[in-house]
Design an enzyme around this catalytic site. Structure first.
Site, PDB file in Angstrom:
ATOM      1  N   CYS A  22      -1.302   6.542   0.326  1.00  0.00           N
ATOM      2  CA  CYS A  22       0.114   5.865   0.165  1.00  0.00           C
ATOM      3  C   CYS A  22       0.145   4.387   0.877  1.00  0.00           C
ATOM      4  O   CYS A  22      -0.148   4.449   2.162  1.00  0.00           O
ATOM      5  CB  CYS A  22       1.063   6.893   0.667  1.00  0.00           C
TER       6      CYS A  22
ATOM      7  N   HIS B 154      11.583   5.857   0.229  1.00  0.00           N
ATOM      8  CA  HIS B 154      11.866   4.086   0.316  1.00  0.00           C
ATOM      9  C   HIS B 154      12.842   3.650  -0.601  1.00  0.00           C
ATOM     10  O   HIS B 154      13.282   4.423  -1.670  1.00  0.00           O
ATOM     11  CB  HIS B 154      10.493   3.309   0.313  1.00  0.00           C
TER      12      HIS B 154
END
Length: 353
Positions: A70, A169
């Site tokens: 990630c 996010h």
């Protein structure tokens, strides 16, 4: 809040927002990155009067990487990411694959936490307040860029929405124009102001909803309700009770209460469809007054606009999504399967114990 600005290996800006004033952020981006090159351009649709961002470079953006790759997790040893440090509270950086860039605006990524498996609803009140402060700071900074007319902070959550990175996010788009949705609100605002001899349409809507049956939750400074003409199966609008044009204008009492109200709202969204269901996919979108000129909206000023957040899911019932088909996509006429009054009732039913 402590703010530390640095640069990534390819020259993009990265900003740490820390809860502790003694946090030191001197980690260096060790990746061998070349300067980014974007193809973003804005094209005007003369028939509809709106604009389209054409950004072919985004075809190569990172797509559903495994958790151990990630790019939004902090750097650990030789596993390098977009965040050079080994931990963070909140971090904001320029998108490597922006839809808007240069004279066409700017796109940023906001990482809410370094915990890959968390969501916004898992944040503490203190962490959520830090995100609010980061949104506010970025709104201020971006509004001063010469190419920017409107700042849009938002979160897409869930693969069903189209999210390609699972890490918690959001994003910030700084547009070089007033967006079509905001322009529609401003036109309605102007028409109402003229028709009522100076009345404010946002105030009228809020007064009606506060007196009605679609309020989901209410604090001293914020109120969340399902709007009368909700477009989506479960859609909630969150307003400060005192009208302000943008995040910058919120007073301290309103900022302090926001995390409590918003976290409760997000947690209710995850309980809409019952126990055992996967997390509810949603979009959370802040609507702020444009910073550009408003001459075309006769009689309207920035102070007439009402900051608010719109939260909605595309899931209409357990295991079923609301698709934008012919009427919605072809003619922009939404058809809602869930009566707004029932949606509000359900969101009250799933309140935290």
């Amino acid at each position: 809040m402590k703010k530390t600005s640095t640069r990534l290996a390819d020259g993009r800006e990265l900003i740490y927002y820390d809860l502790r004033d003694d946090a030191v952020r001197d980690a260096v981006d060790r990746r061998p990155l070349e300067r980014t090159h974007t193809t973003s351009e804005i094209r005007r649709d003369v028939l509809l009067g709106d604009s389209v961002a054409v950004a072919s470079h985004r075809q190569g953006r990172t797509y559903h990487p495994p958790a151990d790759e990630c790019p939004l997790c902090p750097t650990q040893g030789d596993r390098l990411s977009e965040i050079p440090d080994s931990s963070y509270d909140v971090v904001v950086f320029e998108n490597r694959f922006p839809s808007l860039a240069g004279d066409s605006g700017r796109c940023e990524v906001v990482c809410f936490t370094s915990d890959h498996d968390a969501s916004f609803a898992d944040l503490t009140v203190e962490q959520a307040r830090l995100v609010l402060d980061a949104w506010t700071d970025r709104t201020s900074e971006l509004s001063h860029l010469p190419s920017v007319e409107q700042v849009f902070c938002f979160e897409n959550r869930g693969a069903e929405i189209g999210v390609t990175l699972g890490h918690p996010h959001g994003q910030i788009y700084a547009y070089p124009f007033t967006t079509p949705r905001t322009a529609l609100m401003l036109r309605s605002l102007a028409a109402h102001k003229e028709a009522t001899g100076g009345g404010n349409l946002f105030d009228a809507v809020l007064e009606r909803e506060l007196a009605g049956e679609r309020v989901v939750l209410e604090g001293d400074h914020w109120v969340a309700f399902v709007p009368y003409a909700a477009h989506w199966p479960y859609e909630v609008h969150l307003y400060p009770k005192r009208r302000v044009p943008d995040l910058l204008a919120l007073d301290e009492a309103t900022r302090t209460e926001f995390p409590q109200v918003y976290l409760e709202l997000l947690r209710r969204f995850d309980r809409i469809f019952g126990e055992g269901e996967p997390p509810t996919p949603y979009i959370a979108a802040w609507h702020q007054a444009p910073f550009g000129a408003l001459e075309e909206f006769e009689g309207v000023t920035r102070d007439d606009f009402a900051l608010h957040l719109e939260l909605f899911t595309i899931r209409r019932t357990s295991g079923k999504l609301k698709f934008l088909a012919g009427s919605e996509s072809g003619m922009s006429v939404f058809i809602n399967d869930v009566p707004p009054e029932r949606a509000a009732e359900r969101l009250r039913e799933v309140a935290s114990s």
